[in-house]
Write a protein that holds these residues in place. Structure first.
Motif, PDB file in Angstrom:
ATOM      1  N   SER A  85      -6.872  -4.700   8.246  1.00 46.70           N
ATOM      2  CA  SER A  85      -6.331  -4.366   6.926  1.00 46.70           C
ATOM      3  C   SER A  85      -4.884  -3.889   7.047  1.00 46.70           C
ATOM      4  O   SER A  85      -4.442  -3.465   8.116  1.00 46.70           O
ATOM      5  CB  SER A  85      -7.180  -3.284   6.253  1.00 46.70           C
ATOM      6  N   ARG A  86      -4.171  -3.948   5.944  1.00 47.66           N
ATOM      7  CA  ARG A  86      -2.790  -3.474   5.914  1.00 47.66           C
ATOM      8  C   ARG A  86      -2.725  -1.986   6.274  1.00 47.66           C
ATOM      9  O   ARG A  86      -1.835  -1.551   6.988  1.00 47.66           O
ATOM     10  CB  ARG A  86      -2.197  -3.701   4.532  1.00 47.66           C
ATOM     11  N   ALA A 112      -8.822  -9.780   0.125  1.00 46.04           N
ATOM     12  CA  ALA A 112      -7.503 -10.274  -0.234  1.00 46.04           C
ATOM     13  C   ALA A 112      -6.391  -9.547   0.502  1.00 46.04           C
ATOM     14  O   ALA A 112      -5.292 -10.069   0.631  1.00 46.04           O
ATOM     15  CB  ALA A 112      -7.288 -10.152  -1.740  1.00 46.04           C
ATOM     16  N   THR A 113      -6.633  -8.345   0.976  1.00 50.67           N
ATOM     17  CA  THR A 113      -5.596  -7.602   1.689  1.00 50.67           C
ATOM     18  C   THR A 113      -5.729  -7.713   3.202  1.00 50.67           C
ATOM     19  O   THR A 113      -4.987  -7.085   3.923  1.00 50.67           O
ATOM     20  CB  THR A 113      -5.621  -6.109   1.303  1.00 50.67           C
ATOM     21  N   GLU A 128      -5.410   7.846  -2.718  1.00 49.88           N
ATOM     22  CA  GLU A 128      -6.226   6.712  -3.161  1.00 49.88           C
ATOM     23  C   GLU A 128      -7.221   6.269  -2.100  1.00 49.88           C
ATOM     24  O   GLU A 128      -7.888   5.261  -2.270  1.00 49.88           O
ATOM     25  CB  GLU A 128      -5.311   5.529  -3.513  1.00 49.88           C
ATOM     26  N   GLY A 129      -7.290   6.980  -0.992  1.00 53.28           N
ATOM     27  CA  GLY A 129      -8.134   6.549   0.120  1.00 53.28           C
ATOM     28  C   GLY A 129      -7.394   5.508   0.944  1.00 53.28           C
ATOM     29  O   GLY A 129      -6.297   5.092   0.606  1.00 53.28           O
ATOM     30  N   PHE A 130      -7.975   5.108   2.027  1.00 54.66           N
ATOM     31  CA  PHE A 130      -7.373   4.060   2.839  1.00 54.66           C
ATOM     32  C   PHE A 130      -8.468   3.149   3.343  1.00 54.66           C
ATOM     33  O   PHE A 130      -9.647   3.465   3.263  1.00 54.66           O
ATOM     34  CB  PHE A 130      -6.508   4.623   3.966  1.00 54.66           C
ATOM     35  N   ARG A 131      -8.081   2.008   3.840  1.00 56.61           N
ATOM     36  CA  ARG A 131      -9.026   0.949   4.142  1.00 56.61           C
ATOM     37  C   ARG A 131      -9.131   0.691   5.633  1.00 56.61           C
ATOM     38  O   ARG A 131      -8.163   0.311   6.274  1.00 56.61           O
ATOM     39  CB  ARG A 131      -8.560  -0.313   3.445  1.00 56.61           C
ATOM     40  N   LEU A 132     -10.325   0.939   6.165  1.00 54.72           N
ATOM     41  CA  LEU A 132     -10.658   0.577   7.540  1.00 54.72           C
ATOM     42  C   LEU A 132     -11.852  -0.364   7.483  1.00 54.72           C
ATOM     43  O   LEU A 132     -12.769  -0.154   6.695  1.00 54.72           O
ATOM     44  CB  LEU A 132     -11.043   1.807   8.363  1.00 54.72           C
ATOM     45  N   HIS A 133     -11.828  -1.375   8.328  1.00 53.07           N
ATOM     46  CA  HIS A 133     -12.982  -2.257   8.443  1.00 53.07           C
ATOM     47  C   HIS A 133     -14.024  -1.620   9.351  1.00 53.07           C
ATOM     48  O   HIS A 133     -13.757  -0.636  10.045  1.00 53.07           O
ATOM     49  CB  HIS A 133     -12.563  -3.611   9.026  1.00 53.07           C
ATOM     50  N   PRO A 172       5.405  -6.196   3.686  1.00 56.17           N
ATOM     51  CA  PRO A 172       5.570  -5.385   2.476  1.00 56.17           C
ATOM     52  C   PRO A 172       4.233  -5.087   1.811  1.00 56.17           C
ATOM     53  O   PRO A 172       3.363  -5.941   1.744  1.00 56.17           O
ATOM     54  CB  PRO A 172       6.441  -6.261   1.577  1.00 56.17           C
ATOM     55  N   CYS A 173       4.062  -3.874   1.350  1.00 56.60           N
ATOM     56  CA  CYS A 173       2.839  -3.435   0.696  1.00 56.60           C
ATOM     57  C   CYS A 173       3.044  -3.497  -0.804  1.00 56.60           C
ATOM     58  O   CYS A 173       4.000  -2.929  -1.324  1.00 56.60           O
ATOM     59  CB  CYS A 173       2.507  -1.999   1.121  1.00 56.60           C
TER      60      CYS A 173
END
Length: 163
Positions: free
Chosen positions: A84-85, A6-7, A71-76, A150-151
């Motif tokens: 990802s954002r 979704a992000t 909170e960690g971060f998101r990498l594909h 915007p996040c």
């Protein structure tokens, strides 16, 4: 490393070849594949003998982001076509450091990174970002400054920690 699609910002972010190479490198070092021969060859073609130094700088930067991010971060995963954002925030921050004269872009990138890490940036993370941005500027190369959408709070809640 993909958690919630979704992000994903598929199709809404324009990245040039250098942006994609840096994104590939960040993803590869995050999963322990900084030794990928294709990745090294790509950076060697772009930067010559400085390729290994850039890849090591990216490794340090990604690891610091993983440790400092509340909170960690998101990498594909490397090779994924989605973006990802969090990946866009990191690329935009590096581009803003390269273009220090653009204070609006720098302020937006700093705000994005503060959201990403969940607090103020410490000296080690700021130094790592500046160092990598400087190395990437070699030979007149510049990241394209991808747009920051915007996040929302929901995006932050969907992150996965990378250590």
């Amino acid at each position: 490393m993909q958690l919630h699609s979704a992000t994903d910002l598929d199709g809404s972010v324009e990245l040039d070849d250098l942006d994609r190479a840096v994104l590939w490198a960040m993803r590869s070092v995050a999963v322990g594949r900084a030794d990928c021969p294709s990745l090294r060859r790509t950076f060697y073609d772009l930067y010559g003998p400085a390729a290994d130094q850039i890849l090591c700088g990216l490794l340090v930067m990604v690891r610091l982001l993983g440790v400092r991010s509340a909170e960690g971060f998101r990498l594909h995963m490397p090779g994924c076509s989605a973006v990802s954002r969090d990946e866009v925030l990191i690329l935009a921050a590096l581009a803003a450091v390269q273009d220090e004269g653009l204070s609006d872009a720098r302020a937006a990138a700093d705000a994005g990174l503060v959201r990403l890490v969940g607090g103020p940036l410490d000296a080690s993370l700021s130094s790592a970002l500046r160092y990598v941005a400087e190395l990437l500027s070699d030979r007149g190369r510049r990241l394209s400054r991808p747009d920051l959408a915007p996040c929302t709070g929901a995006d932050v809640a969907r992150r996965r920690t990378i250590h």
